[in-house]
Design a protein around this motif. Sequence first.
Motif, PDB file in Angstrom:
ATOM      1  N   ALA A   1      37.977  44.429  34.803  1.00  0.00           N
ATOM      2  CA  ALA A   1      37.360  45.371  35.809  1.00  0.00           C
ATOM      3  C   ALA A   1      36.065  45.503  35.430  1.00  0.00           C
ATOM      4  CB  ALA A   1      38.101  46.512  35.658  1.00  0.00           C
ATOM      5  N   ALA A   2      35.735  45.515  34.194  1.00  0.00           N
ATOM      6  CA  ALA A   2      34.367  45.850  33.797  1.00  0.00           C
ATOM      7  C   ALA A   2      33.230  44.649  34.201  1.00  0.00           C
ATOM      8  CB  ALA A   2      33.946  46.351  32.253  1.00  0.00           C
ATOM      9  N   SER A   3      33.764  43.499  33.784  1.00  0.00           N
ATOM     10  CA  SER A   3      32.923  42.466  34.103  1.00  0.00           C
ATOM     11  C   SER A   3      32.767  41.970  35.682  1.00  0.00           C
ATOM     12  CB  SER A   3      33.447  41.155  33.177  1.00  0.00           C
ATOM     13  OG  SER A   3      34.903  40.906  33.557  1.00  0.00           O
ATOM     14  N   CYS A   4      33.511  42.415  36.431  1.00  0.00           N
ATOM     15  CA  CYS A   4      33.874  42.239  37.893  1.00  0.00           C
ATOM     16  C   CYS A   4      33.154  43.324  38.601  1.00  0.00           C
ATOM     17  CB  CYS A   4      35.145  42.042  38.367  1.00  0.00           C
ATOM     18  SG  CYS A   4      35.943  40.351  37.772  1.00  0.00           S
ATOM     19  N   ARG A   5      32.829  44.180  38.181  1.00  0.00           N
ATOM     20  CA  ARG A   5      31.840  45.178  38.960  1.00  0.00           C
ATOM     21  C   ARG A   5      30.568  44.630  39.615  1.00  0.00           C
ATOM     22  NH1 ARG A   5      32.778  49.125  34.271  1.00  0.00           N
ATOM     23  NH2 ARG A   5      34.686  50.289  34.893  1.00  0.00           N
ATOM     24  N   PRO A   6      30.256  44.964  40.762  1.00  0.00           N
ATOM     25  CA  PRO A   6      31.037  46.283  41.685  1.00  0.00           C
ATOM     26  C   PRO A   6      32.132  45.778  42.482  1.00  0.00           C
ATOM     27  CG  PRO A   6      29.294  45.149  42.910  1.00  0.00           C
ATOM     28  CD  PRO A   6      29.177  44.663  41.434  1.00  0.00           C
ATOM     29  N   VAL A   7      32.416  44.471  42.313  1.00  0.00           N
ATOM     30  CA  VAL A   7      33.976  44.045  43.102  1.00  0.00           C
ATOM     31  C   VAL A   7      35.096  44.666  42.293  1.00  0.00           C
ATOM     32  CG1 VAL A   7      35.298  42.009  43.849  1.00  0.00           C
ATOM     33  CG2 VAL A   7      32.587  42.118  43.839  1.00  0.00           C
ATOM     34  N   GLU A   8      35.881  45.339  43.397  1.00  0.00           N
ATOM     35  CA  GLU A   8      36.985  45.682  42.705  1.00  0.00           C
ATOM     36  C   GLU A   8      38.248  44.991  43.130  1.00  0.00           C
ATOM     37  OE1 GLU A   8      37.365  49.627  44.290  1.00  0.00           O
ATOM     38  OE2 GLU A   8      35.867  50.672  42.866  1.00  0.00           O
ATOM     39  N   TRP A   9      39.172  44.928  42.338  1.00  0.00           N
ATOM     40  CA  TRP A   9      40.371  43.805  42.421  1.00  0.00           C
ATOM     41  C   TRP A   9      41.498  44.477  42.515  1.00  0.00           C
ATOM     42  CZ3 TRP A   9      40.107  38.394  43.440  1.00  0.00           C
ATOM     43  CH2 TRP A   9      38.663  37.786  43.500  1.00  0.00           C
ATOM     44  N   ARG A  10      42.549  44.134  43.319  1.00  0.00           N
ATOM     45  CA  ARG A  10      44.024  44.800  43.208  1.00  0.00           C
ATOM     46  C   ARG A  10      44.965  43.619  43.332  1.00  0.00           C
ATOM     47  NH1 ARG A  10      42.898  44.955  48.893  1.00  0.00           N
ATOM     48  NH2 ARG A  10      44.947  44.705  49.972  1.00  0.00           N
TER      49      ARG A  10
END
Length: 259
Positions: free
Chosen positions: A28-37
Amino acid sequence: MTVVFQEKIIYMPYMPPFARSEKIADYAASCRPVEWREEKIRSIDGTRISLCVGKLPDTHGVPAQKQVCTMIALSYRGYWKSAGKASQRGIELDAQAMLDFVASAYPHAMLVLWGQSMGAGIASTAAAHHIERSIAPPIAGLIMETPFMSIESMLFALYPQKWLPYRYLSPFLRSHWDSGVALRRIAEAGKQPPRVLLMPATRDEVVPPEEIEALEQRCKDLSLEYDRKNVLGALHTEATSRREGQQAVAEFVRKLAAP
């Protein structure tokens, strides 16, 4: 043994170690600002498969008139949290189910399929099937990152020595992922074909340069619109981890979205 266990050799869903126990939250942290679900769906044959759906949060301040990119990553059967065992027939059904999900959730989207290495064969095959079915939304672009023509062609490229047995095993292949055939199906479907981005890595230690040359020639022979971007100095898995590759993908998508 090579023939019997070919799916385990080709797909290797157990690599890297512990891949099937990874969680979206771990990145989650390395992908910000994209949010994954995670999105769970059923494949065409009922197999439970998982998708990763990523997009910018509504609170990120994106103006309503701006185009927003949503990325959907398919976890093939046998990978990550998806049930079943990997095979070409099964993965084709999974890709069809994912595209049916996209058609339902994003019916007016500009659709771009993206595959890396063998995934380029999966993406091109999925694109051909989607176009032949005349399902909306249409596919605007096809990104083929470090691709090869087919698994059979790779057998001959990797084992050219006639005294080795591997080159003679092609009649026993159960998975082919033939991008050349897929591109021909796309061209002959009678619909508006997607624009293709061919993106080889110039220091690819897995796929020889003859493969990308053959794919480019196939695009020319079929009169498919395409771009080619060589990612200089990149190894097989490095094309889009380098800035040059990232910019090539971004520019390709911008070109597709231009009015």
